[in-house]
Design a protein around this motif. Structure first.
Motif, PDB file in Angstrom:
ATOM      1  N   UNK A  32       0.807  -1.232   0.000  1.00 38.07           N
ATOM      2  CA  UNK A  32       0.000   0.000   0.000  1.00 38.07           C
ATOM      3  C   UNK A  32       0.832   1.270   0.000  1.00 38.07           C
ATOM      4  N   UNK A  33       2.006   1.235   0.643  1.00 40.71           N
ATOM      5  CA  UNK A  33       2.840   2.431   0.713  1.00 40.71           C
ATOM      6  C   UNK A  33       3.434   2.796  -0.646  1.00 40.71           C
ATOM      7  N   UNK A  34       3.438   1.825  -1.598  1.00 38.99           N
ATOM      8  CA  UNK A  34       3.984   2.082  -2.923  1.00 38.99           C
ATOM      9  C   UNK A  34       2.961   2.718  -3.856  1.00 38.99           C
ATOM     10  N   UNK A  35       1.723   2.814  -3.413  1.00 46.71           N
ATOM     11  CA  UNK A  35       0.683   3.419  -4.234  1.00 46.71           C
ATOM     12  C   UNK A  35       0.965   4.909  -4.401  1.00 46.71           C
ATOM     13  N   UNK A  36       0.841   5.390  -5.632  1.00 44.52           N
ATOM     14  CA  UNK A  36       1.157   6.780  -5.917  1.00 44.52           C
ATOM     15  C   UNK A  36       0.018   7.708  -5.518  1.00 44.52           C
ATOM     16  N   UNK A  37       0.377   8.874  -5.067  1.00 42.42           N
ATOM     17  CA  UNK A  37      -0.607   9.907  -4.782  1.00 42.42           C
ATOM     18  C   UNK A  37      -0.645  10.869  -5.958  1.00 42.42           C
ATOM     19  N   UNK A  38      -1.843  11.244  -6.375  1.00 43.85           N
ATOM     20  CA  UNK A  38      -1.972  12.142  -7.509  1.00 43.85           C
ATOM     21  C   UNK A  38      -1.318  13.486  -7.207  1.00 43.85           C
ATOM     22  N   UNK A  39      -0.625  14.031  -8.212  1.00 45.07           N
ATOM     23  CA  UNK A  39       0.118  15.275  -8.023  1.00 45.07           C
ATOM     24  C   UNK A  39      -0.785  16.476  -7.745  1.00 45.07           C
ATOM     25  N   UNK A  40      -2.007  16.434  -8.264  1.00 47.17           N
ATOM     26  CA  UNK A  40      -2.890  17.602  -8.133  1.00 47.17           C
ATOM     27  C   UNK A  40      -3.858  17.460  -6.963  1.00 47.17           C
ATOM     28  N   UNK A  41      -3.491  16.681  -5.935  1.00 48.45           N
ATOM     29  CA  UNK A  41      -4.335  16.537  -4.751  1.00 48.45           C
ATOM     30  C   UNK A  41      -3.579  16.948  -3.497  1.00 48.45           C
ATOM     31  N   UNK A  42      -4.341  17.332  -2.484  1.00 48.62           N
ATOM     32  CA  UNK A  42      -3.766  17.689  -1.189  1.00 48.62           C
ATOM     33  C   UNK A  42      -4.689  17.153  -0.106  1.00 48.62           C
ATOM     34  N   UNK A  43      -4.132  16.660   0.993  1.00 47.42           N
ATOM     35  CA  UNK A  43      -4.939  16.135   2.095  1.00 47.42           C
ATOM     36  C   UNK A  43      -5.491  17.282   2.928  1.00 47.42           C
ATOM     37  N   UNK A  44      -6.806  17.279   3.115  1.00 47.70           N
ATOM     38  CA  UNK A  44      -7.444  18.267   3.980  1.00 47.70           C
ATOM     39  C   UNK A  44      -8.526  17.573   4.798  1.00 47.70           C
ATOM     40  N   UNK A  45      -8.958  18.231   5.863  1.00 44.94           N
ATOM     41  CA  UNK A  45     -10.036  17.711   6.709  1.00 44.94           C
ATOM     42  C   UNK A  45     -11.271  18.579   6.565  1.00 44.94           C
ATOM     43  N   UNK A  46     -12.423  17.932   6.574  1.00 42.19           N
ATOM     44  CA  UNK A  46     -13.677  18.678   6.612  1.00 42.19           C
ATOM     45  C   UNK A  46     -13.946  19.152   8.033  1.00 42.19           C
ATOM     46  N   UNK A  47     -14.819  20.118   8.163  1.00 38.33           N
ATOM     47  CA  UNK A  47     -15.277  20.505   9.489  1.00 38.33           C
ATOM     48  C   UNK A  47     -16.019  19.324  10.118  1.00 38.33           C
ATOM     49  N   UNK A  48     -15.999  19.214  11.437  1.00 35.87           N
ATOM     50  CA  UNK A  48     -16.522  18.014  12.100  1.00 35.87           C
ATOM     51  C   UNK A  48     -18.003  17.767  11.874  1.00 35.87           C
ATOM     52  N   UNK A  49     -18.361  16.485  11.945  1.00 44.31           N
ATOM     53  CA  UNK A  49     -19.745  16.020  11.779  1.00 44.31           C
ATOM     54  C   UNK A  49     -20.167  15.311  13.054  1.00 44.31           C
ATOM     55  N   UNK A  50     -21.378  15.605  13.505  1.00 42.05           N
ATOM     56  CA  UNK A  50     -21.905  14.937  14.697  1.00 42.05           C
ATOM     57  C   UNK A  50     -23.078  14.042  14.308  1.00 42.05           C
ATOM     58  N   UNK A  51     -23.004  12.786  14.714  1.00 39.62           N
ATOM     59  CA  UNK A  51     -24.092  11.842  14.499  1.00 39.62           C
ATOM     60  C   UNK A  51     -25.025  11.904  15.702  1.00 39.62           C
ATOM     61  N   UNK A  52     -26.292  12.173  15.449  1.00 37.76           N
ATOM     62  CA  UNK A  52     -27.275  12.371  16.507  1.00 37.76           C
ATOM     63  C   UNK A  52     -27.308  11.205  17.499  1.00 37.76           C
ATOM     64  N   UNK A  53     -27.384  11.546  18.785  1.00 27.32           N
ATOM     65  CA  UNK A  53     -27.541  10.600  19.901  1.00 27.32           C
ATOM     66  C   UNK A  53     -26.270   9.837  20.254  1.00 27.32           C
TER      67      UNK A  53
END
Length: 235
Positions: A32-53
């Motif tokens: 899995x570590x040998x899998x290439x990452x696309x050059x035109x992508x960047x890792x980001x996080x979305x704002x948090x999500x809350x699941x009810x209850x």
């Protein structure tokens, strides 16, 4: 005129055949570590999500594809001016191009990653009906975890697997067999089971035909070890 229409129909049919989803499996030792990452992508996080209850907040993390816009030619901006979203939240499902998820307990600042492996999560679903009935929370994940066509990346042309975890992201576990493609899953509250079926491309031609095998499984959600049982409704 009829002659040209027939030719046009033949061309369209040929193009449709070329676009068929032939996910042929190629045996490879690529990690899995040998899998290439696309050059035109960047890792980001979305704002948090809350699941009810529940007592947990979800932070989706994914690969955001950098978009070009006319503004960058004038301002030198690197990224498209948008909300930079990597996932969509609908009811009890989070879908997108996710590389990980982090879980945060309410009233805590600790963020716990779901996994340290290189994977693609296309959907995670909270089994809310099971939670309402048993007060035990589970997530189901549609995951690509192996470059099965050996093209150097994880994408929709690879086989899809099914994973489950507890409500806090712990015991993240694959429950479908290797080299079988997830077709469908369904929760059943009446007997506390998660049913799913997979396709095994027995002749490895990338197409579903009579030589291939459809497998049927269920997961006992009321057992701590996530016991999976294969059953045979066609026999």
């Amino acid at each position: 005129m009829k002659h040209y229409i027939l030719i046009l129909i033949a061309i369209l049919s040929l193009n449709a055949c070329k676009k068929r989803d032939n996910r042929k499996v190629i045996e490879t030792k690529m990690t899995p570590s040998a899998v290439k990452k696309e050059d035109n992508t960047v890792d980001i996080a979305d704002l948090p999500i809350y699941i009810d209850s529940t007592n947990y907040i979800i932070h989706p993390i994914g690969n955001y594809k950098i978009q070009k816009s006319r503004a960058e030619y004038f301002s030198g901006a690197d990224y498209y001016s948008g909300d930079y979203r990597v996932a969509n939240f609908n009811g009890y499902k989070i879908a997108g191009d996710l590389s990980n998820v982090k879980f945060q307990k309410v009233n805590s600042d600790v963020l716990k990653p779901l996994t340290n492996e290189v994977i693609k999560i296309h959907q995670m679903s909270f089994l809310f009906m099971i939670f309402e009935d048993t007060k035990n929370g589970f997530y189901v994940y549609d995951v690509i975890d192996k470059d099965t066509n050996a093209n150097g990346k994880l994408d929709q042309k690879d086989l899809k697997s099914i994973y489950v975890s507890d409500i806090d992201g712990s015991i993240f576990k694959r429950i479908s067999p290797q080299l079988q493609d997830l077709v469908q899953w369904k929760e059943m509250v009446i007997n506390k089971r998660l049913y799913f079926k997979t396709l095994e491309d027995t002749d490895n031609n990338g197409e579903f035909n009579k030589k291939d095998t459809m497998h049927y499984f269920y997961l006992e959600l009321n057992k701590a070890d996530f016991e999976v049982v294969e059953y045979f409704p066609i026999d």
